[in-house]
Enzyme design. Structure first.
Site, PDB file in Angstrom:
ATOM      1  N   LYS A 203      -7.909  -0.599  10.773  1.00  0.00           N
ATOM      2  CA  LYS A 203      -6.608  -0.382  11.435  1.00  0.00           C
ATOM      3  C   LYS A 203      -6.158   1.069  11.347  1.00  0.00           C
ATOM      4  O   LYS A 203      -6.639   1.846  10.518  1.00  0.00           O
ATOM      5  CB  LYS A 203      -5.569  -1.345  10.859  1.00  0.00           C
ATOM      6  N   ARG A 237      -9.657 -10.509   6.599  1.00  0.00           N
ATOM      7  CA  ARG A 237     -10.149 -10.584   7.983  1.00  0.00           C
ATOM      8  C   ARG A 237     -10.782  -9.234   8.290  1.00  0.00           C
ATOM      9  O   ARG A 237     -10.089  -8.221   8.323  1.00  0.00           O
ATOM     10  CB  ARG A 237      -8.970 -10.878   8.913  1.00  0.00           C
TER      11      ARG A 237
HETATM   12  C1  9MG Z   1      -5.743 -11.147  15.569  1.00  0.00           C
HETATM   13  N1  9MG Z   1      -5.410 -10.249  14.481  1.00  0.00           N
HETATM   14  C2  9MG Z   1      -5.447  -8.896  14.514  1.00  0.00           C
HETATM   15  N2  9MG Z   1      -5.053  -8.409  13.335  1.00  0.00           N
HETATM   16  C3  9MG Z   1      -4.764  -9.465  12.545  1.00  0.00           C
HETATM   17  C4  9MG Z   1      -4.302  -9.614  11.236  1.00  0.00           C
HETATM   18  O1  9MG Z   1      -4.005  -8.578  10.478  1.00  0.00           O
HETATM   19  N3  9MG Z   1      -4.125 -10.853  10.760  1.00  0.00           N
HETATM   20  C5  9MG Z   1      -4.381 -11.935  11.527  1.00  0.00           C
HETATM   21  N4  9MG Z   1      -4.166 -13.156  10.983  1.00  0.00           N
HETATM   22  N5  9MG Z   1      -4.810 -11.862  12.788  1.00  0.00           N
HETATM   23  C6  9MG Z   1      -4.996 -10.644  13.283  1.00  0.00           C
END
Ligand code: 9MG
Length: 263
Positions: A203, A237
């Site tokens: 990010k 994730r």
């Molecule tokens: C779809 N998506 C993109 N970034 C995310 C994040 O930080 N958490 C979750 N649950 N989904 C995300």
């Protein structure tokens, strides 16, 4: 949780996995690399993204989901669209990951009567506008109380708390300082009482710290994932599953040494 974007414009791997075969290959590689969950998403939620129609989102996600039936890990579908939630559950998805926290009309009804897991994420605003000067007095307290309240509402609507995982939503209506503050105090979100999922992989906050573009943020993503896990996150994730697995293995081996030896 390995990220499988099936969007032509996703911020870090835009366009590469729009083809079904490529998407499946990528999913299988992440599973071989040690992913415990695959999260399929057809709508880009990066800052500034424009919404797409429910039909387009379904056309992107459902063929991939169908082709992954029988995969040896649970499949999550990243969507806020109730129609896709219902269709995904019929096609065998085990988890619905909703960056809007199941706030769309009929979203709760779409998941209530199944036994799927729910990822309940905090987002202030909408992707198209959410990064226009978000303001918090205390981002940790505000995100945490929003998540607690949302879980209470979902529980009142008939969803068992055992099905819910919460997520502070890094970058979703938060500036870089908010993201750093959240990561620094991530453990405080455990007070919500639900398992914690964290998504910081590649990010822009990591780009702000390192000065690197999305495709060169692997080391920064590993560092952030380990901070999250050390703080109590149960699921991260990520885009880079194999490297994250190795980093976690080192952390776990050291953790085992920290535990007092049995007498
Ligand atoms: C779809 N998506 C993109 N970034 C995310 C994040 O930080 N958490 C979750 N649950 N989904 C995300």
């Amino acid at each position: 949780m390995g990220v499988l974007n099936v969007t032509p414009d996703s911020f870090s791997d835009g366009g590469r996995f729009v083809q079904l075969d490529a998407a499946l290959l990528h999913a299988r590689q992440m599973i071989d690399d040690g992913a415990d969950i695959i999260d399929i998403g057809g709508e880009s939620t990066r800052p500034g993204a424009t919404p797409i129609s429910p039909e387009t989102e379904m056309q992107r996600v459902l063929p991939v989901l169908r082709a992954l039936q029988g995969a040896r890990v649970p499949i999550s579908v990243d969507t806020s669209q109730p129609a896709l939630m219902r269709a995904a559950l019929e096609e065998g998805a085990s988890i619905i990951n909703d960056v809007r926290g199941f706030r769309a009309n009929q979203a709760v009804e779409a998941v209530r009567d199944s036994d799927c897991g729910l990822v309940v994420m905090h987002m202030r605003g909408e992707p198209a506008t959410m990064q226009r000067q978000p303001v918090y007095d205390d981002v940790i307290a505000e995100v945490s109380s929003w998540l607690a309240r949302r879980c209470d509402e979902l529980a009142l609507a008939g969803i068992a708390r055992e099905r819910m995982v919460v997520d502070p939503g890094f970058g979703f209506g938060k500036n870089h300082e908010h993201n750093r503050q959240l990561l620094a105090s991530i453990g405080k979100l455990l007070s919500v009482g639900q398992p914690l999922l964290v998504g910081v992989s590649r990010k822009s906050t990591l780009g702000e710290i390192t000065g690197k573009p999305a495709e060169q943020r692997l080391s920064a993503s590993l560092a952030a994932a380990l901070i999250a896990i050390e703080g109590g996150a149960r699921i991260v994730r990520v885009h880079d599953v194999g490297a994250t697995r190795d980093a976690i293995a080192v952390w776990e081996a050291v953790q085992a040494e920290r535990r007092p030896a049995p007498r």
